[in-house]
Enzyme design. Structure first.
Site, PDB file in Angstrom:
ATOM      1  N   ASP A  28      18.174 -91.274 -22.395  1.00  0.00           N
ATOM      2  CA  ASP A  28      19.538 -91.577 -22.782  1.00  0.00           C
ATOM      3  C   ASP A  28      20.250 -91.597 -21.599  1.00  0.00           C
ATOM      4  O   ASP A  28      20.060 -91.283 -20.628  1.00  0.00           O
ATOM      5  CB  ASP A  28      19.494 -90.383 -24.111  1.00  0.00           C
ATOM      6  CG  ASP A  28      21.320 -90.809 -24.274  1.00  0.00           C
ATOM      7  OD1 ASP A  28      21.606 -91.868 -24.657  1.00  0.00           O
ATOM      8  OD2 ASP A  28      21.825 -89.562 -24.629  1.00  0.00           O
ATOM      9  N   ASP A  32      24.449 -90.838 -26.595  1.00  0.00           N
ATOM     10  CA  ASP A  32      24.102 -89.868 -27.842  1.00  0.00           C
ATOM     11  C   ASP A  32      23.321 -89.139 -27.684  1.00  0.00           C
ATOM     12  O   ASP A  32      22.981 -88.921 -29.287  1.00  0.00           O
ATOM     13  CB  ASP A  32      23.967 -91.242 -28.702  1.00  0.00           C
ATOM     14  CG  ASP A  32      22.918 -92.706 -27.682  1.00  0.00           C
ATOM     15  OD1 ASP A  32      22.166 -91.620 -27.399  1.00  0.00           O
ATOM     16  OD2 ASP A  32      23.323 -93.752 -28.623  1.00  0.00           O
ATOM     17  N   ASP A  36      17.385 -95.299 -25.199  1.00  0.00           N
ATOM     18  CA  ASP A  36      17.775 -96.171 -24.863  1.00  0.00           C
ATOM     19  C   ASP A  36      17.562 -97.537 -23.600  1.00  0.00           C
ATOM     20  O   ASP A  36      16.621 -96.822 -22.510  1.00  0.00           O
ATOM     21  CB  ASP A  36      19.536 -96.808 -24.245  1.00  0.00           C
ATOM     22  CG  ASP A  36      19.991 -95.604 -23.173  1.00  0.00           C
ATOM     23  OD1 ASP A  36      19.332 -95.992 -22.500  1.00  0.00           O
ATOM     24  OD2 ASP A  36      20.999 -95.204 -23.781  1.00  0.00           O
ATOM     25  N   ASP A 204       0.683-103.007 -35.125  1.00  0.00           N
ATOM     26  CA  ASP A 204       1.499-101.759 -36.263  1.00  0.00           C
ATOM     27  C   ASP A 204       0.050-102.009 -37.820  1.00  0.00           C
ATOM     28  O   ASP A 204       0.739-102.863 -37.967  1.00  0.00           O
ATOM     29  CB  ASP A 204       2.278-101.264 -36.400  1.00  0.00           C
ATOM     30  CG  ASP A 204       2.372-100.185 -37.189  1.00  0.00           C
ATOM     31  OD1 ASP A 204       2.313 -99.111 -36.518  1.00  0.00           O
ATOM     32  OD2 ASP A 204       3.131-100.092 -38.161  1.00  0.00           O
ATOM     33  N   GLU A 270      -3.335-101.473 -34.113  1.00  0.00           N
ATOM     34  CA  GLU A 270      -3.671-100.120 -34.862  1.00  0.00           C
ATOM     35  C   GLU A 270      -4.500 -99.991 -36.219  1.00  0.00           C
ATOM     36  O   GLU A 270      -3.581-100.592 -36.788  1.00  0.00           O
ATOM     37  CB  GLU A 270      -2.536 -99.897 -34.620  1.00  0.00           C
ATOM     38  CG  GLU A 270      -2.620 -97.960 -34.626  1.00  0.00           C
ATOM     39  CD  GLU A 270      -1.662 -97.408 -35.989  1.00  0.00           C
ATOM     40  OE1 GLU A 270      -1.341 -96.019 -35.439  1.00  0.00           O
ATOM     41  OE2 GLU A 270      -1.089 -98.259 -36.502  1.00  0.00           O
TER      42      GLU A 270
HETATM   43  O1  TEU Z   1       0.598 -95.470 -37.597  1.00  0.00           O
HETATM   44  C1  TEU Z   1       0.124 -95.197 -38.840  1.00  0.00           C
HETATM   45  C2  TEU Z   1      -0.412 -93.619 -39.534  1.00  0.00           C
HETATM   46  O2  TEU Z   1       0.130 -94.001 -40.338  1.00  0.00           O
HETATM   47  C3  TEU Z   1      -1.134 -92.855 -39.226  1.00  0.00           C
HETATM   48  O3  TEU Z   1      -1.031 -92.480 -37.765  1.00  0.00           O
HETATM   49  C4  TEU Z   1       0.502 -92.064 -39.302  1.00  0.00           C
HETATM   50  O4  TEU Z   1       1.335 -91.724 -38.354  1.00  0.00           O
HETATM   51  C5  TEU Z   1      -0.666 -90.325 -40.082  1.00  0.00           C
HETATM   52  O5  TEU Z   1      -1.314 -90.720 -41.291  1.00  0.00           O
HETATM   53  C6  TEU Z   1       0.232 -89.260 -40.154  1.00  0.00           C
HETATM   54  O6  TEU Z   1       1.131 -89.716 -41.861  1.00  0.00           O
HETATM   55  C7  TEU Z   1       1.976 -96.357 -37.812  1.00  0.00           C
HETATM   56  C8  TEU Z   1       2.540 -95.773 -36.772  1.00  0.00           C
HETATM   57  O7  TEU Z   1       2.026 -95.760 -35.842  1.00  0.00           O
HETATM   58  C9  TEU Z   1       3.510 -94.808 -37.298  1.00  0.00           C
HETATM   59  O8  TEU Z   1       4.509 -95.078 -36.132  1.00  0.00           O
HETATM   60  C10 TEU Z   1       3.777 -94.913 -39.036  1.00  0.00           C
HETATM   61  O9  TEU Z   1       4.914 -94.424 -38.977  1.00  0.00           O
HETATM   62  C11 TEU Z   1       3.691 -96.111 -39.442  1.00  0.00           C
HETATM   63  O10 TEU Z   1       2.268 -96.788 -39.175  1.00  0.00           O
HETATM   64  C12 TEU Z   1       3.680 -96.792 -40.504  1.00  0.00           C
HETATM   65  O11 TEU Z   1       4.372 -97.719 -40.009  1.00  0.00           O
END
Ligand code: TEU
Length: 535
Positions: A28, A32, A36, A204, A270
């Site tokens: 930061d 805040d 950032d 993601d 991912e």
């Molecule tokens: O993560 C996918 C996801 O849902 C899991 O890794 C989840 O964190 C685990 O099952 C626990 O609940 C991705 C992102 O990395 C994560 O931070 C997001 O919350 C999710 O997608 C939704 O965008």
């Protein structure tokens, strides 16, 4: 511009070592309590000095922060708490000058319900955004699907008089990837950043984009976890055959890949897989789809030679000899690696050794280079949606997201204000300032390991032999002409190896080595990479 891997000339993303910056918790500069882009800019020399060459930034876009950036309200802008587009462009330019590429988090399975696309989809069902989301009529939810964050995956929206699908929080409606306009809109957003010098995207939950067109019910999961877990958590009680990994995903990934390749950019996907096997990710990696995908089995493994070897084998075998693995020890979603594996720095060091000696691209999560431990939060401090929902059975992901520990003082050098998540109390001893000049520290080991990987062709792209567990807690494999020896156990392991004492050391976790003309003795949590005998 080369994007096709070849044995002699690996692509930049194969040579890369990636560092995940969870920006909210990195540095930061305006007090805040939220990290950032200016903070990241100032820390670029630290990252270049560490020896990583690619930074993956967790979402940087405007967001109501229900899921801390993973609910995006505008793909082509920057969250005001982080700065503006110009700040991101400056980071990209200065990073490049320091030898670092920047990749962004592409959160394209869903948007925030504050995104203008969603708001127009609600208010004007016949308009251009009418079919951007998965809307269905009915008195009851259209099927039995469950949200990853708990409860049903459907929310009723009275203004439109319909149900909308949300695979995550209700405020994160899923995009309808069967709409050609959605595909074009996402590709346009990606192009926007590629034209600004961004080197790719971490995608993601990419395997959730395409669902069964008929939205059929998922079958029940019949094993113990499914039956018991399913009582309180619908998502875990199902076989996810209809809500992800649909074959039509290939065409979408092909479009993304073509775009990425025109910019020499990388796509790393991912994978969502609550069974924690992740091998299904391999089908989405290849020349006409993703460059790389995550496989979190090693991350979820219990500490030990056999489970580790199994995790490594399952990923390398499912990718095949031409595939290129990723190795992930942690990220912002799972408990800190050092904590998971028993709170031991010697294990954290050995895991780092492994990440830098396995064939593939290593991913390092911010703070793991210090061995940062999982933060323990009071119930009132928890902000993560699944943590709030399932406390105390599951405490959520905040503990892995506590601020980066730069120095011993208040705020750990992260902020002069009140940090958005509490700083871990061990920051007084575990921090960058304390470790950076101490050659025995984990931070200095990471530097040596990343440097060894970069400078040694065997470690960088040497063929990987069979991963063996011949004895006790020993894991052993070859990389080209280099032998990798890893003792995960607390008892020493002896190995016969002619003229071991003459072989060049590529990387070692311990200072003084115990080897003779007959072989090597590995101590507790010792890793050793030995090159071939001189000709
Ligand atoms: O993560 C996918 C996801 O849902 C899991 O890794 C989840 O964190 C685990 O099952 C626990 O609940 C991705 C992102 O990395 C994560 O931070 C997001 O919350 C999710 O997608 C939704 O965008």
């Amino acid at each position: 511009m080369t994007t096709t891997p070849s044995a002699s000339q690996p692509s930049w993303w194969q040579q890369a070592a990636v560092y995940q910056v969870y920006l909210r918790s990195f540095q930061d500069t305006d007090g805040d309590g939220i990290g950032d882009l200016e903070g990241l800019r100032r820390r670029l020399p630290y990252l270049a000095g560490l020896g990583v060459d690619t930074l993956w930034l967790s979402p940087v876009h405007p967001s109501p922060d229900v899921d801390f950036g993973y609910d995006v309200a505008d793909y082509t802008a920057v969250h005001p708490a982080f700065g503006g587009v110009a700040d991101l462009e400056r980071v990209v330019t200065e990073a490049r000058a320091a030898g670092l590429r920047v990749i962004l988090d592409g959160v394209f399975n869903h948007t925030s319900d504050q995104h203008p696309w969603f708001q127009q989809s609600v208010s004007d069902p016949d308009g251009p955004f009418g079919d951007f989301y998965l809307w269905r009529d009915g008195d009851r939810p259209p099927n039995n699907w469950g949200s990853t964050f708990g409860g049903p995956a459907w929310r009723h929206v009275p203004e439109r008089g319909q149900w909308v699908l949300h695979s995550f929080a209700p405020e994160q409606p899923d995009l309808n990837w069967r709409s050609p306009a959605v595909v074009e809109a996402v590709l346009d957003s990606m192009r926007f950043w590629l034209e600004r010098g961004v080197s790719g995207f971490r995608l993601d939950v990419f395997n959730c984009y395409l669902k069964d067109p008929g939205l059929r019910d998922n079958p029940r999961r019949k094993d113990l976890i499914g039956l018991l877990g399913g009582l309180a958590y619908r998502f875990i009680g199902q076989e996810h055959v209809y809500d992800r990994d649909h074959p039509d995903l290939a065409a979408v990934l092909g479009r993304m890949r073509a775009l990425a390749d025109t910019h020499d950019a990388v796509l790393v996907g991912e994978t969502l897989d609550e069974r924690l096997t992740y091998d299904n990710a391999a089908q989405w990696v290849g020349p006409d789809r993703l460059h790389l995908a995550f496989h979190f089995r090693l991350l979820h493994s219990r500490w030990g030679a056999r489970p580790f070897a199994e995790a490594i084998r399952s990923w390398t075998e499912s990718l095949g000899p031409d595939g290129w693995p990723t190795w992930v020890l942690s990220n912002h979603d799972f408990p800190r690696a050092a904590t998971r594996w028993g709170g031991r720095d010697d294990r954290a060091r050995l895991a780092a050794f492994l990440a830098c000696t396995l064939r593939g691209t290593p991913f390092l999560y911010q703070g793991d280079e210090l061995g940062m431990r999982e933060g323990r939060l009071e119930r009132a401090e928890i902000v993560d949606p699944p943590g709030r929902r399932f406390w105390p059975f599951y405490r959520g992901r905040d503990g892995a997201r506590t601020p980066m520990q730069w120095e011993a003082g208040p705020g750990a050098g992260f902020t002069t204000g009140t940090p958005w998540l509490p700083v871990h109390p061990d920051h007084v001893t575990r921090n960058v300032a304390a470790q950076q000049d101490d050659s025995r520290s984990l931070l200095c080991f990471w530097r040596r390991a990343l440097a060894a990987r970069r400078s040694c062709p065997d470690l960088l792209h040497g063929v990987q032999g069979t991963v063996e567990t011949p004895d006790g807690e020993l894991v052993r494999f070859r990389r080209g002409d280099t032998d990798i020896l890893v003792n995960l156990g607390d008892a020493p392991v002896r190995l016969r190896m002619p003229r071991a004492d003459e072989r060049p050391v590529r990387l070692a976790t311990h200072g003084r080595l115990d080897r003779t003309v007959e072989g090597v003795r590995l101590r507790t949590c010792e890793g050793l990479a030995l090159g071939p005998l001189p000709a």
